[in-house]
Write an enzyme that holds these catalytic residues in place. Sequence first.
Site, PDB file in Angstrom:
ATOM      1  N   LYS A 200       0.831  -1.210   0.000  1.00 51.68           N
ATOM      2  CA  LYS A 200       0.000   0.000   0.000  1.00 51.68           C
ATOM      3  C   LYS A 200       0.860   1.251   0.000  1.00 51.68           C
ATOM      4  O   LYS A 200       0.645   2.177  -0.772  1.00 51.68           O
ATOM      5  CB  LYS A 200      -0.943  -0.007   1.197  1.00 51.68           C
ATOM      6  N   GLU A 206      10.249  -5.211   4.023  1.00 49.43           N
ATOM      7  CA  GLU A 206      10.450  -6.544   3.449  1.00 49.43           C
ATOM      8  C   GLU A 206      10.108  -6.556   1.961  1.00 49.43           C
ATOM      9  O   GLU A 206      10.863  -7.082   1.134  1.00 49.43           O
ATOM     10  CB  GLU A 206       9.583  -7.568   4.185  1.00 49.43           C
ATOM     11  N   GLY A 261      -4.969  -4.555   5.248  1.00 51.04           N
ATOM     12  CA  GLY A 261      -4.207  -5.598   4.570  1.00 51.04           C
ATOM     13  C   GLY A 261      -4.767  -6.989   4.768  1.00 51.04           C
ATOM     14  O   GLY A 261      -4.854  -7.787   3.831  1.00 51.04           O
ATOM     15  N   ARG A 262      -5.184  -7.297   6.004  1.00 55.34           N
ATOM     16  CA  ARG A 262      -5.672  -8.651   6.277  1.00 55.34           C
ATOM     17  C   ARG A 262      -7.080  -8.876   5.744  1.00 55.34           C
ATOM     18  O   ARG A 262      -7.606  -9.984   5.863  1.00 55.34           O
ATOM     19  CB  ARG A 262      -5.592  -8.942   7.773  1.00 55.34           C
ATOM     20  N   GLU A 347      -3.916 -10.174  14.939  1.00 55.53           N
ATOM     21  CA  GLU A 347      -3.559  -8.789  14.631  1.00 55.53           C
ATOM     22  C   GLU A 347      -4.753  -7.862  14.832  1.00 55.53           C
ATOM     23  O   GLU A 347      -4.597  -6.701  15.203  1.00 55.53           O
ATOM     24  CB  GLU A 347      -3.040  -8.675  13.198  1.00 55.53           C
ATOM     25  N   HIS A 378      -1.004 -37.089  15.180  1.00 60.15           N
ATOM     26  CA  HIS A 378       0.221 -37.789  15.544  1.00 60.15           C
ATOM     27  C   HIS A 378       1.233 -36.834  16.160  1.00 60.15           C
ATOM     28  O   HIS A 378       2.427 -37.151  16.236  1.00 60.15           O
ATOM     29  CB  HIS A 378       0.808 -38.472  14.311  1.00 60.15           C
ATOM     30  N   LYS A 506       8.979  -2.355  13.796  1.00 60.75           N
ATOM     31  CA  LYS A 506       9.506  -1.698  12.596  1.00 60.75           C
ATOM     32  C   LYS A 506      10.331  -0.473  12.974  1.00 60.75           C
ATOM     33  O   LYS A 506      11.413  -0.230  12.428  1.00 60.75           O
ATOM     34  CB  LYS A 506       8.361  -1.287  11.670  1.00 60.75           C
TER      35      LYS A 506
END
Length: 540
Positions: A200, A206, A261-262, A347, A378, A506
């Site tokens: 955005k 990253e 974003g999510r 979040e 398992h 950040k």
Amino acid sequence: MSGSAVAGLATLATQHISLRQAFAADPERATRFSTSACGISLDYSKNLIDDQSWQALQHLAENSPLKASLQAMLDGAKINHTEQRSVWHMMLRKNDVSGLTLDGEDIGAAIADCRSKMTALVNQLHQAQYIGYNGKAITDLIWIGIGGSLLGPQMAVEALTPYHCSPVKLHFAGNIDGAVVTDVIKNLDPATTLVFVASKSFGTEETKQNALAVRQWFTDHGADAKAIAQHFWATSSNIQAAAEFGIIAEHILPMWDWVGGRYSLWSAIGLPVALMIGTQHFAQLLQGAEAMDQHFINAPFSDNMPLTLALLGIWYINGFGCQAQALLPYSHYLRLLPSYVQQLDMESNGKSVDIDGLPLTDATAPVIWGDAGTNGQHAYHQLLHQSALAVPADFILPLNPAHGLADHHQRLAAHCFAQTQALMQGKTLQEATEECLAGGMTPAQAKALAPHKVSPGNKPSNTLLLPELSPYYVGALIALYEHKVFCQGVLWRLNSFDQWGVELGKQLSGPIYQALAGQDASKLDSSTQALIQAFLQQKK
């Protein structure tokens, strides 16, 4: 809903409920505590609720601002008040977007235009009509993003693997760990590779660093500025930054500040999904989500599936002190769903203050974890069954598989249903002893071993059944969890749509990065200084 009302659940939860006894006493329990929406059924009868506690939870919802908050969201009010943003991701999956306006902007036209550009690009790629700088058709697409710009499309692409129809191969690059982007590009040819940068702000570290690395890879192979412009696309709201990077305006798809974003899978962030399954199936994904939207908006609270999940979650967190929830999809293709819901839930609602900025006195979001069944059986299911910890679990099973191994699927379903039954009923000491004796043990041997085979039971779970793992039902399932998170945020009186805690790390990484480059680190704490020295020493 006030904090004191949530705290009152702890008192109500002290009234012991035996699930074994509840099922024995009420043959209709499974019918009474079940619901369905958009073709998805939810059996929540294996929860520690009775009529009294369930009515109390319903009462909490009815007396909360949930209806008003939902209407405010639909009206475009800036319910993300700390960032002064509307929350309109539901509009992205509407079939009819005509007439949608927000703050004087024709949102409907913007959404329609974005969909049109996505369709045109996907068609070009599917038909081998997108030609690279050396005259060859594009064969691979690298999607660079992180957080919601990566988790959503990656999960949906994986979930809908049986619907893949793209001749173009897709590669995701998210983590700033250099191994990620190195592994992605090592077997590709930049001349036949398209790159999408999803950010955005076009400044997320990253994403930016991975994009720079891939651009350098192009340059190292002889690509000039014109070639870069031909091969790079972006989804961003920062047109200037994207242009400075070398991406032309025609290659920039929009991102809006009213979409977190999510919650962005339904926007241009969903392009990898549209690429892999085709735009018609992508439209079905949107249709499934919109169907769940309509159910959430219109269904009464007593039969509202997202609210049901939300209330059960609050019941365990605030009534029983549970701090975790397992998400257990019995589908190989849904194995990334727990990771996606981790961000969506943790979040959104992992907060310490309410909407007024006052400290929350009660716990909020749980730790979400899980993996595809039967692998977990398992591994960590041992803890679910015999640990003193109570971990509510959601089991998710598509009824019709996309493969032809019917017996495999029948066995998978048997395991799924058996796990929920075992968690509910457990195994008593008497049952364990009788089992040992039936196996030929002496009474002394049985007495010694039986306690180790006891499972307390009374462990809660939900079971969600999907007719199949199609785009429609995957869309509805994702929207179901979105709305669940929204309901819980309202009931806890917090802002589910900001993420200021993410920003702190950040902010602190900048000075540390400079220190790792040799600048003064004296103002940092002694532990961080020691870690920096260890890094620099090894680097030498």
